[in-house]
Design a protein around this motif. Structure first.
Motif, PDB file in Angstrom:
ATOM      1  N   LEU A   7      10.052   0.435  -9.341  1.00 41.84           N
ATOM      2  CA  LEU A   7      11.010   0.788  -8.297  1.00 41.84           C
ATOM      3  C   LEU A   7      10.480   1.974  -7.478  1.00 41.84           C
ATOM      4  N   ILE A   8      10.460   1.820  -6.151  1.00 43.32           N
ATOM      5  CA  ILE A   8      10.070   2.925  -5.261  1.00 43.32           C
ATOM      6  C   ILE A   8      11.308   3.784  -5.003  1.00 43.32           C
ATOM      7  N   ASN A   9      11.242   5.050  -5.333  1.00 44.67           N
ATOM      8  CA  ASN A   9      12.354   5.934  -4.962  1.00 44.67           C
ATOM      9  C   ASN A   9      11.812   7.295  -4.530  1.00 44.67           C
ATOM     10  N   LYS A  10      12.674   8.077  -3.920  1.00 40.70           N
ATOM     11  CA  LYS A  10      12.240   9.376  -3.420  1.00 40.70           C
ATOM     12  C   LYS A  10      12.797  10.437  -4.337  1.00 40.70           C
ATOM     13  N   TYR A  11      11.964  11.395  -4.683  1.00 39.16           N
ATOM     14  CA  TYR A  11      12.437  12.443  -5.567  1.00 39.16           C
ATOM     15  C   TYR A  11      11.789  13.758  -5.152  1.00 39.16           C
ATOM     16  N   ASN A  12      12.642  14.742  -4.916  1.00 43.15           N
ATOM     17  CA  ASN A  12      12.115  16.061  -4.571  1.00 43.15           C
ATOM     18  C   ASN A  12      11.193  15.979  -3.347  1.00 43.15           C
ATOM     19  N   GLN A  13      11.621  15.202  -2.336  1.00 44.06           N
ATOM     20  CA  GLN A  13      10.908  15.033  -1.066  1.00 44.06           C
ATOM     21  C   GLN A  13       9.604  14.252  -1.148  1.00 44.06           C
ATOM     22  N   ARG A  14       9.331  13.683  -2.283  1.00 41.47           N
ATOM     23  CA  ARG A  14       8.118  12.882  -2.400  1.00 41.47           C
ATOM     24  C   ARG A  14       8.456  11.519  -2.989  1.00 41.47           C
ATOM     25  N   TRP A  15       7.629  10.510  -2.652  1.00 41.63           N
ATOM     26  CA  TRP A  15       7.835   9.183  -3.215  1.00 41.63           C
ATOM     27  C   TRP A  15       7.352   9.153  -4.641  1.00 41.63           C
ATOM     28  N   GLN A  16       8.088   8.375  -5.473  1.00 49.00           N
ATOM     29  CA  GLN A  16       7.564   8.125  -6.807  1.00 49.00           C
ATOM     30  C   GLN A  16       7.906   6.693  -7.191  1.00 49.00           C
ATOM     31  N   LEU A  17       7.292   6.267  -8.298  1.00 53.14           N
ATOM     32  CA  LEU A  17       7.463   4.897  -8.745  1.00 53.14           C
ATOM     33  C   LEU A  17       7.935   4.928 -10.193  1.00 53.14           C
TER      34      LEU A  17
ATOM     35  N   TYR B 290       0.841  -1.195   0.000  1.00 52.95           N
ATOM     36  CA  TYR B 290       0.000   0.000   0.000  1.00 52.95           C
ATOM     37  C   TYR B 290       0.874   1.240   0.000  1.00 52.95           C
ATOM     38  N   ILE B 291       0.364   2.278  -0.618  1.00 49.79           N
ATOM     39  CA  ILE B 291       1.162   3.487  -0.836  1.00 49.79           C
ATOM     40  C   ILE B 291       1.675   4.070   0.479  1.00 49.79           C
ATOM     41  N   ARG B 292       0.873   3.978   1.535  1.00 48.83           N
ATOM     42  CA  ARG B 292       1.322   4.578   2.792  1.00 48.83           C
ATOM     43  C   ARG B 292       2.575   3.892   3.352  1.00 48.83           C
ATOM     44  N   ASP B 293       2.906   2.692   2.801  1.00 49.38           N
ATOM     45  CA  ASP B 293       4.074   1.972   3.306  1.00 49.38           C
ATOM     46  C   ASP B 293       5.310   2.176   2.445  1.00 49.38           C
ATOM     47  N   ALA B 294       5.299   3.215   1.619  1.00 48.40           N
ATOM     48  CA  ALA B 294       6.403   3.423   0.668  1.00 48.40           C
ATOM     49  C   ALA B 294       7.754   3.499   1.367  1.00 48.40           C
ATOM     50  N   ALA B 295       7.792   4.112   2.525  1.00 46.39           N
ATOM     51  CA  ALA B 295       9.083   4.336   3.189  1.00 46.39           C
ATOM     52  C   ALA B 295       9.794   3.015   3.480  1.00 46.39           C
ATOM     53  N   GLN B 296       8.993   1.953   3.695  1.00 44.74           N
ATOM     54  CA  GLN B 296       9.606   0.667   4.020  1.00 44.74           C
ATOM     55  C   GLN B 296      10.184  -0.039   2.794  1.00 44.74           C
ATOM     56  N   GLN B 297       9.860   0.498   1.609  1.00 49.72           N
ATOM     57  CA  GLN B 297      10.311  -0.168   0.389  1.00 49.72           C
ATOM     58  C   GLN B 297      11.254   0.711  -0.420  1.00 49.72           C
ATOM     59  N   GLU B 298      11.867   1.703   0.215  1.00 48.24           N
ATOM     60  CA  GLU B 298      12.671   2.642  -0.547  1.00 48.24           C
ATOM     61  C   GLU B 298      13.739   1.907  -1.354  1.00 48.24           C
ATOM     62  N   ASN B 299      13.795   2.304  -2.622  1.00 47.30           N
ATOM     63  CA  ASN B 299      14.783   1.721  -3.531  1.00 47.30           C
ATOM     64  C   ASN B 299      14.611   0.221  -3.735  1.00 47.30           C
ATOM     65  N   LYS B 300      13.393  -0.267  -3.469  1.00 53.78           N
ATOM     66  CA  LYS B 300      13.131  -1.677  -3.755  1.00 53.78           C
ATOM     67  C   LYS B 300      12.136  -1.787  -4.904  1.00 53.78           C
ATOM     68  N   VAL B 301      12.129  -2.925  -5.536  1.00 53.06           N
ATOM     69  CA  VAL B 301      11.164  -3.192  -6.599  1.00 53.06           C
ATOM     70  C   VAL B 301       9.958  -3.880  -5.974  1.00 53.06           C
ATOM     71  N   VAL B 302       8.769  -3.341  -6.260  1.00 58.70           N
ATOM     72  CA  VAL B 302       7.546  -3.934  -5.730  1.00 58.70           C
ATOM     73  C   VAL B 302       6.647  -4.352  -6.888  1.00 58.70           C
ATOM     74  N   THR B 303       5.746  -5.284  -6.623  1.00 58.88           N
ATOM     75  CA  THR B 303       4.735  -5.681  -7.594  1.00 58.88           C
ATOM     76  C   THR B 303       3.388  -5.610  -6.889  1.00 58.88           C
ATOM     77  N   THR B 304       2.548  -4.742  -7.369  1.00 59.30           N
ATOM     78  CA  THR B 304       1.261  -4.583  -6.693  1.00 59.30           C
ATOM     79  C   THR B 304       0.274  -3.939  -7.660  1.00 59.30           C
ATOM     80  N   SER B 305      -0.920  -3.588  -7.184  1.00 57.75           N
ATOM     81  CA  SER B 305      -1.955  -3.051  -8.085  1.00 57.75           C
ATOM     82  C   SER B 305      -2.417  -1.664  -7.618  1.00 57.75           C
TER      83      SER B 305
END
Lengths: 338, 338, 338, 338, 338, 338
Positions: free
Chosen positions: A75-85, A5-20
């Motif tokens: 890939l979950i990464n942080k850009y300009n203080q916000r999460w992006q995929l 879930y999007i709210r858990d992005a911080a736990q997946q930083e710089n990881k590859v996820v598969t979800t919907s």
């Protein structure tokens, strides 16, 4: 149940996820090379995230549209203080795979608990015709399902799954409290108005994949829709007094309080006027609360401009935080109700 | 204590009474003979009555003006379904003879009880600076006397002696109740706003012999007046936090809720917005109640056109009286406050 | 003193400059490669310029925020008919290095001269209490410093350092002139209103690094702020007549002229009404003048849409330039003042 | 020359006078006996007086109508603090006997002097086409006669013979003064606008026996009427620049400043905006002055509700009379015009 | 059939008549002697007349109220250019004696003819569900009786018996005509909207003895009432397409065109927008026609102020009567309908 | 005749074309390399297309501006579901080469046919002065040319070449039809109003290369412009009755119906009110039709938000397409015109 879930992005930083996700905005833009890339806004029930797909876009760009639900690897990464995929692969999901409740924002409260609370208010109504009327609504499985899921608005307030029920229970509670201060108020009528005033939103709004208006909602609005729902149920209540019927209809069509907000009649008796005030107050309290939640991370006690209220808001708690907060929290006086 | 009150006219039908009234309207008209006669509206705190003086008018017609208080002897009779007084003799009273409280409409509630209820709300405030501030107001004998007597408005609602206090106590009660439903509300701030929001009316309105505006009231209004009252008292509270001061000032100047109702600022934090709603609701509930009382004798459940609300009103109780009233009166549910 | 001002860009075309600016807008964007670049709007008191930083962005991008003041080295070049700066190096400046007056737009007039002109108007007031009151304001060093620096508005008119003083002096001049045409006008009152009407802007607006509202300004507005300033100074004027006090307060709170512009009272005496008209006129004349200056280079006599006036404007002089301009410039008639 | 004017009633108390009046209101009422009597409002240029005719009414009641001018004989007496006239005889006057200027309220200023002052403003215009245009209007005997007589409005302000001229001269004076404070203002254009802005009122209003609207006035309004007057005169000015023509037309049609006041265009250049403000200011100053004059005898510094301004007014001078008036009257400062 | 109608007063001048009227206003006033007299407004379907009863008032004054129907004997005489009735005797009539159609103003057109015209419009509708729906309304004897009798409004336009039918037939005619000019208009939908748009007025208004609002009308309004009527009839049309149902409902609730006129939705498709315009136009044309008829006797082509339109009106025909009227009456061109 | 029109893009996919366009928007943007590229919107009378020029931009970028007409060579390709043009070469055209009618959107109707239809309406006017007046307009070659070309508005409705004529003919047709339903309407006056009501748009709008306002249009508006046109032509009609003149002038200045839409007078006689309604209706019907045409390809029966009507629109035909369309198309009833 989604994998991520999007709210858990911080736990997946710089990881590859598969979800919907559901696609809440899709744009095809062009790189300087002339090749297209995808710029998407993805949403699930916990929030939204920006996503870009740079490669192999042509083969998938026209396979889906806004409001579709996709399985996405990236890939979950942080850009300009916000999460992006950064998207590697996408695939449109089959209806059968989808649990729609995963994708739309949803009340954080317990829907079953809210539904029970609403039932208790209905049970507390003394006038038997009104009580039976509302019990019929609650016992109708189609209405019950919709009532528990519908948002209370598209954008202004309570714009989330369960928002209608959340709003109505809170409004019933305010009605129950304030009625104690005005002895000439008919509490049964007031609660009936609170229960019914927005019930047409179950048909006015669409909320399967995103929040919008149905054609019926656009052309008629929830007040007109709920009149017809009311008439259908009234036919099942033997001996419903005609005076009560007119009062309930008036509660419904006057609850916006003014012509310019779509009420064809102004509230003309005390319960109708009180319903309008407390409904409006509850909507605005929730709009303020949601804005404070949205801007919780900002340093300033001022929020961004709130378009529902047409002004910026001051978060009183933040503003006063330099004071000893304990001093501000006192016990409620035992209210001297007459 | 007056010898006779207007509400007791029925007991004196066709009898001669001697008592005192304030002149709320005076007109000198002429009989066909060319001689003048007097057409007066008399008022005491229980109501108004029309009066005519046919004879010996010239010698007394210019001895008094509107708002003067007269000792009057005359005959009570009924004419065209209403009581009137045919005056035999009049005399302007000396200030020393007058108990002004006899002449203006007055709340039927116990002013001492209301004052105590207000004190209890003040005592329940946890934040010590706010509580001390309000205690200073209550302890100021000049303000206390005025606060207990002032009406809450010239004509719109609570337009009677004690109306301000009556309105504020009812508003505190609504604030105390509704705050329970919105946990992020700072109850101390909200009650402080309720206590102060109309306190300037003690100088805005004149209410010795009739209700009107003072020059200060016309040019400044109660919101600006109460800012100055506030500053005077704040000077006596050591260490009053400057953030709290700004919030209290904003509660005062924003409580009319909209520019066109004379608020120079819109309510920008939750307590200010809630104060506006509950203040407006309390005013309108009282306006409805008073209109129902005024039209209690009419057969129709519809009242006359109510100019404060700009619509006719339906008395719900009257309208429903053909139903078994008992069925409509149920026990309040134990409100499921979270 | 800065090394370089934006208005002098033409003299440095294609040269590298090192100077300081305030950041009025900062955005981090991404190149196609995924690397970030900076897109900034820089401001000093002579104007604004767009700037881009392409390289080594990551190490400096989070070292500063909007409203910070930076020392910047970069290349001045022209692009798409406008000047821009390609940044090579940036460094946030220490407070000690900064002369804030370098960064905000400022009146082109002589502030000392304006201040003297204001003093002459004060000296010309005949009524001694009013004159003493205003002299106390001028003698208060904190107020004097702020009065000489504050802008008159955030964006609508006189939105530059010294704008408040510039506006007030011009308004005093209009008041002095027009009062000659209406002999029943009390010039002393009118000038007192002109002096005080916007003085609360010294606390309503923040203008250290950019123009904004303070929390006090947002919640209370300049009219309410200046009432408190007034009361503080009034306490120092012995025997200030209470009637005059009310009139001065009314001049302050009514000067916006209408409820919807935030005046809680409408102007009710001639000086208050005249103050409102001449204040509004002066603001709009300045808004027009500034728009003409801003669009001086355009060929068309029409300006861009002016949002303060909600219309495009016609520059009369430009429009008439094909006529012999000399003919249009005649001597003012000796005005036949009665 | 009439034998007697209403303002001189006090000198004729209880005497019989014979003089003439215009009938501004006529009602036939019935005595209790069934016989009719006349209740009239009589007017001459110095005021109005109520009159009653008790006897021999039938033979004269239908010989005249409202707006007719009658020779009347009757007794001046005081009743209920106001003068009235008991009529003995009436006769409708022949046109030949009538000097209409005796019957309508009229400016107390010298019309010839105002006309000269207007001429001086015209002479001071430097731009030759504009000056010639206005000279043509002044030289047109029909327009000159009407311009010197017309009121400036039916009821709102300057509603008296000579009111248009009075208003325009005062407005020219304000324009001349304020233009000194805004150097970019084209004074010639501004004065031309002031001269022409209400000239259509010579045809919009009828003012022979009472003030009303002509059919042309009702259907077109003075702005449209004056456009046609302008075009007729423009045809006589050789080489009038077309740009100037458009500007003058815009000055005329935009001078009400807002759509809802009947201006089809908003003022779009500085002279048009200034004309609107100073015109509106002059009207309202005169409305205030006239209300103060009307209520001069009242004790209160508050006037009655002024319907043109939609508020009661405070007479500043009366309100301040307890102060030493001399102190308030100071010399105008020599305005530091740049 | 009444013995005498008010419009025939001229034929009975100074004669005693015995006939019946409805009391549209009743006041008890007092003679100077202290005795009461009656001042009544009497109405029948041809007009109104003032009446006074001087003697023997006490015994009958309280035997009747406003809206009662009385048998009255009295003298017709002319007073102050208007007819009046001096009453000798009155008696309240029994319900059995009354033919209510004698007392309320009524269309001068043939109601049967209008009803047939409406039926022809219904027959011309091609879409079978819509046609059957309207036929069901026409075949319902209760609705048919009410539809033929109801006024179209209380005061604004078509305020007479038969007014609803008169208005709807005229509106159908306009719809039929204008639809020819806009080929994309669905004429069947448009006519259905015209037929139904005001049908709720049969329950909104009461019109037995005078025109007023029912409680249902006050609280719900005709739009909400007609939704319920519609649903009842729709239940009898097999296979009514749900899309058509929504469109018809929208036609009903949007026909006032704007929120402030009580429409909860704005017209969103062409037929709804056209219905709104033509309905509004028909109402205003009738309001103008009725005002011209009412003021036919006035010399002036200007009518009194028309409160429905908020302006005075010019009767074009009267105004142009000095032209050769024949010239103005030309043959309609054969309209080049595409 | 252009070589290629935008509507034919599909036939040239992936081909190089050489043709001409007007530039309706020009932006110079920068590639990442720092080099500029051109982003243009091109227009011809059949539509608009986006275009980009990537190479050799510097040498041509400043050789043309918005509204210039260019000869362009480039590749037609499809991108993101829309056509675009990749430009290879551009050259500004000489005036002599240009046929302006190629570049602006134009009515699809036959302008000659519309002009004849208008002439037939004029010929059908019976009142000789009005007919001659309109014939003079039609016979004036400058006006005729402009009338046949002007759009009816800049953006709101009929915003295409020939739009004014198209709108006026349609309005005449509606007037002719509706007048049949209201026998007291003076059809000659109504048609004269329809003919003249927007004629000033020939000078208000500029439409050589794009649609905009002239200075005259901005400062005066079409109503004021057409008054002057009217006066010029009236001077050529001998004996034009002055009453008719005022009525025609009122038709012109009142046709917007309300002050806030720029009418300085409200419609005061039946023809003026009807003209306003039918004009407004025709504009909105065309705005709806054009929006449906614009959104014809969308699947949804809902259009995009329509800014002229401030709402989204429902295309009734699309919405009902699942019904048997034939059933909906019935013969117009022979309207029972009285």
């Amino acid at each position: 149940m989604k994998e991520f879930y999007i709210r858990d992005a911080a736990q997946q930083e710089n990881k590859v996820v598969t979800t919907s996700f559901v696609i809440s905005n899709k744009q095809i833009k062009s790189k300087k090379s002339g090749e297209p890339y995808l710029d998407l806004t993805l949403m699930d029930r916990t929030g939204t995230i920006q996503a870009k797909m740079w490669d192999n876009v042509e083969e998938c760009a026209y396979t889906f549209e806004q409001d579709d639900i996709l399985k996405i690897k990236g890939l979950i990464n942080k850009y300009n203080q916000r999460w992006q995929l950064t998207i590697h692969k996408v695939r449109k999901m089959d209806e059968a795979e989808i649990d729609f409740s995963d994708y739309l924002p949803k009340t954080s409260k317990d829907i079953d608990g809210l539904w029970r609370a609403l039932g208790e208010f209905v049970s507390s109504i003394g006038e038997p015709h009104l009580r039976l009327l509302l019990e019929l609504f609650m016992a109708d499985p189609e209405i019950a399902r919709a009532y528990r899921n519908a948002p209370a608005a598209k954008t202004m307030h309570h714009a989330f799954i369960g928002g209608l029920l959340d709003h109505v229970v809170s409004l019933c509670r305010s009605c129950d409290l304030v009625a104690r201060n005005y002895p000439f108020i008919n509490r049964d009528l007031l609660l009936t108005g609170a229960f019914l005033h927005d019930i047409g939103k179950v048909h006015e709004l669409s909320y399967a994949r995103s929040f919008g208006y149905t054609t019926e909602g656009q052309l008629l609005g929830h007040m007109v829709i709920e009149l017809e729902l009311l008439h259908t149920k009234l036919a099942q209540v033997p001996g419903f007094p005609p005076q009560l019927k007119i009062l309930v209809e008036h509660l419904i069509i006057s609850h916006h309080g003014q012509y310019e907000f779509g009420s064809p009649k102004l509230p003309m008796f005390p319960e109708a006027l009180m319903l309008h005030y407390l409904d409006d107050l509850d909507s605005k309290m929730e709009a303020m609360r949601a804005q404070f939640e949205h801007d919780a991370e900002l340093d300033s006690p001022w929020t961004a401009y709130n378009s529902a209220l047409a002004r910026p808001l001051l978060n009183t708690r933040k503003f006063l935080k330099s004071l000893d907060a304990d001093e501000l929290e006192a016990e409620p006086v035992v209210a001297p109700i007459e």
